[in-house]
Enzyme design. Structure first.
Site, PDB file in Angstrom:
ATOM      1  N   ASN A   9       0.884  -1.169   0.000  1.00  0.00           N
ATOM      2  CA  ASN A   9       0.000   0.000   0.000  1.00  0.00           C
ATOM      3  C   ASN A   9       0.917   1.213   0.000  1.00  0.00           C
ATOM      4  O   ASN A   9       1.499   1.557   1.028  1.00  0.00           O
ATOM      5  CB  ASN A   9      -0.904  -0.017   1.238  1.00  0.00           C
ATOM      6  CG  ASN A   9      -1.735   1.259   1.340  1.00  0.00           C
ATOM      7  OD1 ASN A   9      -1.764   2.057   0.405  1.00  0.00           O
ATOM      8  ND2 ASN A   9      -2.402   1.447   2.468  1.00  0.00           N
ATOM      9  N   TRP A  10       1.029   1.824  -1.165  1.00  0.00           N
ATOM     10  CA  TRP A  10       1.956   2.954  -1.285  1.00  0.00           C
ATOM     11  C   TRP A  10       1.412   4.241  -0.688  1.00  0.00           C
ATOM     12  O   TRP A  10       2.121   5.240  -0.606  1.00  0.00           O
ATOM     13  CB  TRP A  10       2.343   3.159  -2.762  1.00  0.00           C
ATOM     14  CG  TRP A  10       3.286   2.112  -3.274  1.00  0.00           C
ATOM     15  CD1 TRP A  10       3.989   1.200  -2.529  1.00  0.00           C
ATOM     16  CD2 TRP A  10       3.638   1.868  -4.640  1.00  0.00           C
ATOM     17  NE1 TRP A  10       4.760   0.417  -3.351  1.00  0.00           N
ATOM     18  CE2 TRP A  10       4.560   0.804  -4.657  1.00  0.00           C
ATOM     19  CE3 TRP A  10       3.263   2.451  -5.861  1.00  0.00           C
ATOM     20  CZ2 TRP A  10       5.115   0.314  -5.844  1.00  0.00           C
ATOM     21  CZ3 TRP A  10       3.809   1.960  -7.040  1.00  0.00           C
ATOM     22  CH2 TRP A  10       4.730   0.900  -7.030  1.00  0.00           C
ATOM     23  N   LYS A  11       0.148   4.249  -0.327  1.00  0.00           N
ATOM     24  CA  LYS A  11      -0.465   5.462   0.245  1.00  0.00           C
ATOM     25  C   LYS A  11      -0.198   6.654  -0.695  1.00  0.00           C
ATOM     26  O   LYS A  11      -0.176   6.455  -1.910  1.00  0.00           O
ATOM     27  CB  LYS A  11       0.033   5.690   1.680  1.00  0.00           C
ATOM     28  CG  LYS A  11      -0.155   4.420   2.535  1.00  0.00           C
ATOM     29  CD  LYS A  11       0.071   4.603   4.008  1.00  0.00           C
ATOM     30  CE  LYS A  11      -0.146   3.275   4.723  1.00  0.00           C
ATOM     31  NZ  LYS A  11      -0.063   3.390   6.177  1.00  0.00           N
ATOM     32  N   HIS A  95      -9.423   1.394   4.770  1.00  0.00           N
ATOM     33  CA  HIS A  95      -8.151   1.568   5.480  1.00  0.00           C
ATOM     34  C   HIS A  95      -8.364   2.512   6.669  1.00  0.00           C
ATOM     35  O   HIS A  95      -9.178   3.445   6.595  1.00  0.00           O
ATOM     36  CB  HIS A  95      -7.088   2.130   4.531  1.00  0.00           C
ATOM     37  CG  HIS A  95      -5.722   2.084   5.129  1.00  0.00           C
ATOM     38  ND1 HIS A  95      -5.268   3.044   6.002  1.00  0.00           N
ATOM     39  CD2 HIS A  95      -4.734   1.174   5.025  1.00  0.00           C
ATOM     40  CE1 HIS A  95      -4.051   2.721   6.395  1.00  0.00           C
ATOM     41  NE2 HIS A  95      -3.696   1.591   5.826  1.00  0.00           N
ATOM     42  N   GLU A  97      -6.756   4.925   7.678  1.00  0.00           N
ATOM     43  CA  GLU A  97      -6.581   6.349   7.352  1.00  0.00           C
ATOM     44  C   GLU A  97      -7.836   6.907   6.677  1.00  0.00           C
ATOM     45  O   GLU A  97      -8.199   8.063   6.860  1.00  0.00           O
ATOM     46  CB  GLU A  97      -5.328   6.524   6.480  1.00  0.00           C
ATOM     47  CG  GLU A  97      -4.064   6.288   7.304  1.00  0.00           C
ATOM     48  CD  GLU A  97      -2.893   5.678   6.553  1.00  0.00           C
ATOM     49  OE1 GLU A  97      -2.866   5.730   5.312  1.00  0.00           O
ATOM     50  OE2 GLU A  97      -1.998   5.123   7.227  1.00  0.00           O
ATOM     51  N   GLU A 167      -5.351  -4.707  10.489  1.00  0.00           N
ATOM     52  CA  GLU A 167      -4.291  -3.724  10.722  1.00  0.00           C
ATOM     53  C   GLU A 167      -4.564  -2.981  12.031  1.00  0.00           C
ATOM     54  O   GLU A 167      -5.358  -2.031  12.045  1.00  0.00           O
ATOM     55  CB  GLU A 167      -4.252  -2.704   9.577  1.00  0.00           C
ATOM     56  CG  GLU A 167      -3.993  -3.300   8.213  1.00  0.00           C
ATOM     57  CD  GLU A 167      -3.416  -2.272   7.250  1.00  0.00           C
ATOM     58  OE1 GLU A 167      -2.325  -2.511   6.739  1.00  0.00           O
ATOM     59  OE2 GLU A 167      -4.046  -1.221   7.040  1.00  0.00           O
ATOM     60  N   GLY A 173       2.628   2.437  10.698  1.00  0.00           N
ATOM     61  CA  GLY A 173       3.575   3.535  10.523  1.00  0.00           C
ATOM     62  C   GLY A 173       4.296   3.937  11.800  1.00  0.00           C
ATOM     63  O   GLY A 173       4.940   4.974  11.849  1.00  0.00           O
ATOM     64  N   SER A 213       3.613  -2.079  10.263  1.00  0.00           N
ATOM     65  CA  SER A 213       5.062  -2.177  10.464  1.00  0.00           C
ATOM     66  C   SER A 213       5.636  -3.546  10.092  1.00  0.00           C
ATOM     67  O   SER A 213       6.553  -4.038  10.757  1.00  0.00           O
ATOM     68  CB  SER A 213       5.439  -1.787  11.898  1.00  0.00           C
ATOM     69  OG  SER A 213       5.044  -0.441  12.161  1.00  0.00           O
ATOM     70  N   GLY A 234       2.990  -0.955   4.204  1.00  0.00           N
ATOM     71  CA  GLY A 234       3.122   0.453   3.859  1.00  0.00           C
ATOM     72  C   GLY A 234       4.576   0.822   3.614  1.00  0.00           C
ATOM     73  O   GLY A 234       5.139   0.572   2.545  1.00  0.00           O
ATOM     74  N   GLY A 235       5.224   1.385   4.623  1.00  0.00           N
ATOM     75  CA  GLY A 235       6.576   1.932   4.485  1.00  0.00           C
ATOM     76  C   GLY A 235       7.579   1.008   3.822  1.00  0.00           C
ATOM     77  O   GLY A 235       8.343   1.433   2.944  1.00  0.00           O
TER      78      GLY A 235
HETATM   79  P1  13P Z   1       3.182   0.470   7.619  1.00  0.00           P
HETATM   80  O1  13P Z   1       3.650  -0.831   7.014  1.00  0.00           O
HETATM   81  O2  13P Z   1       3.922   1.658   7.132  1.00  0.00           O
HETATM   82  O3  13P Z   1       3.068   0.371   9.104  1.00  0.00           O
HETATM   83  O4  13P Z   1       1.660   0.684   7.070  1.00  0.00           O
HETATM   84  C1  13P Z   1       0.768  -0.344   7.201  1.00  0.00           C
HETATM   85  C2  13P Z   1      -0.449   0.003   6.429  1.00  0.00           C
HETATM   86  O5  13P Z   1      -1.200   0.881   6.790  1.00  0.00           O
HETATM   87  C3  13P Z   1      -0.703  -0.749   5.193  1.00  0.00           C
HETATM   88  O6  13P Z   1      -1.976  -0.506   4.707  1.00  0.00           O
END
Ligand code: 13P
Length: 252
Positions: A9-11, A95, A97, A167, A173, A213, A234-235
């Site tokens: 998930n590149w956000k 998600h 967010e 999640e 994050g 994470s 994500g990251g």
């Molecule tokens: P991180 O891997 O950066 O913690 O993000 C997780 C996430 O929200 C994937 O959708």
């Protein structure tokens, strides 16, 4: 057995050029990865570039959001048919967010899941509790409500094309990962809720990803748990080498 599914998930990262460059490099690094579905979720503006790069590839393409409406006066939104035109196969829905920053409710998420399935897109349906909810003893109640309300009116056939992503909000994050046991316990609970709603066969089949994470150093332990069928990353998905390492480690 459930096939692993590891999704990036590149956000709000990676414009069209960066996305294309990532795919050129990443595709080679994971060419040997078998027995896993790999999915990339670029931002909307990069889907077209990613789609042309991924033509003929076994790497799947996902959007990060979709409208619950068909078309018309919905400024800034993107419809399922627009995603289909770009050969998108998956869509992340709900998600944390989207829930916390953009006010998406379980009812909106439910409408989006149904709209996605009507267009034969596979939802990656996100759920998860905040730290306050976990510490307040509400973990199971929160997950049960999110799952039940998110799936209202979703048929068992459509559920079979849906992936759940657990999640925990406190692990997103933050660098704080749920322990493998905490994640396993939550996944087993989610699967039991699916069994109550849809029966044991559907529960045994549905894939439940862990997100929060995930990195190369912990992907093997997390994905080695019985009820953890993949990851939403994500990251650690923003660098082709790191994401490829994360995948390779998970497969060992
Ligand atoms: P991180 O891997 O950066 O913690 O993000 C997780 C996430 O929200 C994937 O959708």
């Amino acid at each position: 057995m459930r096939k692993l599914i590891i999704a990036a998930n590149w956000k709000m990262n990676m414009g069209p050029q960066e996305a294309a460059d990532f795919i050129d490099s990443f595709s080679q690094k994971v060419a040997d990865a078998k027995g896993v579905d790999i999915v990339l979720s670029p931002p909307m503006v990069s889907l077209a570039a990613a789609s042309s790069k991924l033509a003929g590839s076994s790497i799947g393409l996902s959007a990060q959001n979709v409208s619950e409406n068909d078309n018309g006066a919905f400024t800034g939104e993107t419809s399922t048919l627009m995603l289909k035109e770009l050969f998108v196969q998956y869509v992340i829905i709900g998600h944390s967010e989207r829930r916390s920053i953009y006010g998406e409710t379980d009812a909106i998420i439910n409408a989006k899941i149904k709209k996605a399935r009507a267009a034969n897109l596979k939802p990656i349906f996100c759920i998860g509790e905040t730290l306050e909810q976990r510490e307040g003893g509400q973990l199971e109640a929160v997950l049960r409500t999110q799952i039940t309300d998110g799936l209202v009116g979703v048929s068992v056939e459509d559920l079979a094309e849906t992936v759940i992503a657990y999640e925990p909000v406190w692990a997103i994050g933050t660098g704080v990962t749920a322990s493998a046991q905490q994640a396993q316990d939550a996944h087993a609970f989610c699967r039991s809720v699916i069994a109550e709603l849809y029966g044991q066969e559907a529960a045994d089949k549905i894939r439940i990803q862990y997100g929060g994470s995930v990195k190369p150093a912990n992907s093997a332990e997390l994905l080695g748990q019985e009820d953890i069928d993949g990851a939403l990353v994500g990251g650690a998905s923003l660098d082709p080498q790191i994401f490829a390492d994360l995948i390779h480690n998970a497969l060992t």
